[in-house]
Motif scaffolding. Sequence first.
Motif: not given
Lengths: 350, 350
Positions: B50, B65-66, B69-70, B73-74, B80-81, B84
């Motif tokens: 990022d 990035f998208r 990230f996806q 996350s999978s 995600e937590f 952040v």
Amino acid sequence: MPEEIRAQFEDDRIRLGPEALPELFEQGYFGRPKGKGLELSLVEAAYLLDRSRIKIMRNEKELDFRSFFQAASSMEKGFEFRYVVYKDLRERGYYVQPGRPDFRVYPRGGHPGKGPAEFYVLVISERNPLPLKDIMEPVRLAGQMRKKLMLAIVDEESDITFYEARERSMAGMMAGLENGGMATLLEDRVVLWDTEASRLLHESGFFGKPVGERLQLSLVESAYLLEKGKLQLTDRQGRPVDLPALTARAEQIDEDFELKLGAYRDLREKSLVVKTGFKFGTHFRVYKQVHGTLKVPHSEYLVHAIPLDHVFMPPVLSRAVRLAHSVRKLMVFAYPDDGIGYLEIKRLKP
Amino acid sequence: MPEEIRAQFEDDRIRLGPEALPELFEQGYFGRPKGKGLELSLVEAAYLLDRSRIKIMRNEKELDFRSFFQAASSMEKGFEFRYVVYKDLRERGYYVQPGRPDFRVYPRGGHPGKGPAEFYVLVISERNPLPLKDIMEPVRLAGQMRKKLMLAIVDEESDITFYEARERSMAGMMAGLENGGMATLLEDRVVLWDTEASRLLHESGFFGKPVGERLQLSLVESAYLLEKGKLQLTDRQGRPVDLPALTARAEQIDEDFELKLGAYRDLREKSLVVKTGFKFGTHFRVYKQVHGTLKVPHSEYLVHAIPLDHVFMPPVLSRAVRLAHSVRKLMVFAYPDDGIGYLEIKRLKP
């Protein structure tokens, strides 16, 4: 010290002769005139007995306070709670009369026969679960009679906390809704990828949380925007996610989702800005208006969505209201009821 | 702007060559040296991607990035937590490394290789129920390693609330116990009839609540005094009530009674003064010392008794700690564990 007036304890009533009228009724508004004499409730009688204003006879024998209190407490469910509340309000200088749901309280300077009562009082034990409908019924009755409803919650140590409960109408000043564009559903939240749409949606309606230049939306925000046609949502594999699919997924993650969405939608439709209330232990914090997001104003309300058959536990209610006050917000419960109804509960210091 | 360093995404690892060591590891303490190169966690890689510090290749293709990230996350539950929280702490200027339970955070001015980490970090989603043992395990681990345990709770809008959790020893300065004498068990409380005993018990140990000249005791106070042989208890018909009978009755009225009595007894035995915490939505408020009752001091703690298999709901935890802070008290959870253990949870502002 005037002489104690003799009272007869018959069945569950306390009866006094005509000599009680000038002293107890006309001066203190105790009891109700009945025939030529006066009739007291058990609570009124205990209060007057403790102050040596009356003596109570049963079967020719005089009862001391302990005996009378034990007898009254066996006879009348909730007697101790009502006694503690009655005594407290009387000692604060209010005129109090038995009535629906438990007492009527007159405003300072007022009394029966001089202006109307100000409050209806519902006495609650900390230990007794309190169904929403048991509050709403006296709230509505009080509203119709132009009275306020006072909840007097007696804790296990006989301390009393006073609340006022009333119906509330909610309205804000935020209009318009920007388009969010393409978004992806992740584990339990949604990411908007377009940086300009992210900025607009956040600035204009205070939606989502910027993480870098992208916006993360909560499930309830996403469902609302999807309903409004303001989002094109896909899953991580790029397959479209429609509203029923999102709702089904959200209900798996959050069993209160439908309840929350109902309240969220209604508040947004009423032009309020709705954000999570997590830091306050409630579903939402609510703003009347937000101008941009550089300087976010104070939120006015904490709103918790509850079902129509909700049962309050008094300690939980107490904590929610206490917390709302400590951060200068109003605690409001939203329940589905031919639309959404709002019940405001706030501390009272009588 | 330095050139982006090339990273390979293989299985669930991100690998970089030796050229990454001086720039990412030695300057920023990202990743762990592995062979001659550097290995990053998915969260570290997303953060660096990022910020355009690295580019990530998978099968000869660069991921934006998208896409990354996806994919991450999978692949990784709770990605995600953690992302952040990692991003937030890094942007506050802390050096953060992956570790047990989720991250290690170095104190301001410190970094890996220069002094020890200050915090272990446990990342929690607002939505996930949190068993007591899942907190106690890292609390104890942190304690043994002389670290503090930070809980980072991510809410549905990706805002983070930080808490510190630790074991706490409790001790007060109140000794001695007066005799209460004759008392009657009413519906859910006890009345002491002797006015002098009432006064002494209230003045010396802050027991009960005076109602007129008599003392009303709560069930937990009564059970404790009965255990200690300081009360002669009867029912409203004058029949003796012993401790098992009182306890059985109390458990019908209050399902938490045994839990509460365990914590109450332990706190009183540790010379603390324990009163109901109803107004704060907890079981008890606790004072180190009370001199008489004319001027009652500020209570230091709110204590809530929980079973060993208790599961916290993060919004409820958040509310309890928030409320305790707003009234300048410490929130402490008491649980039965070879005696009574105490878990303190307080807000952190990193």
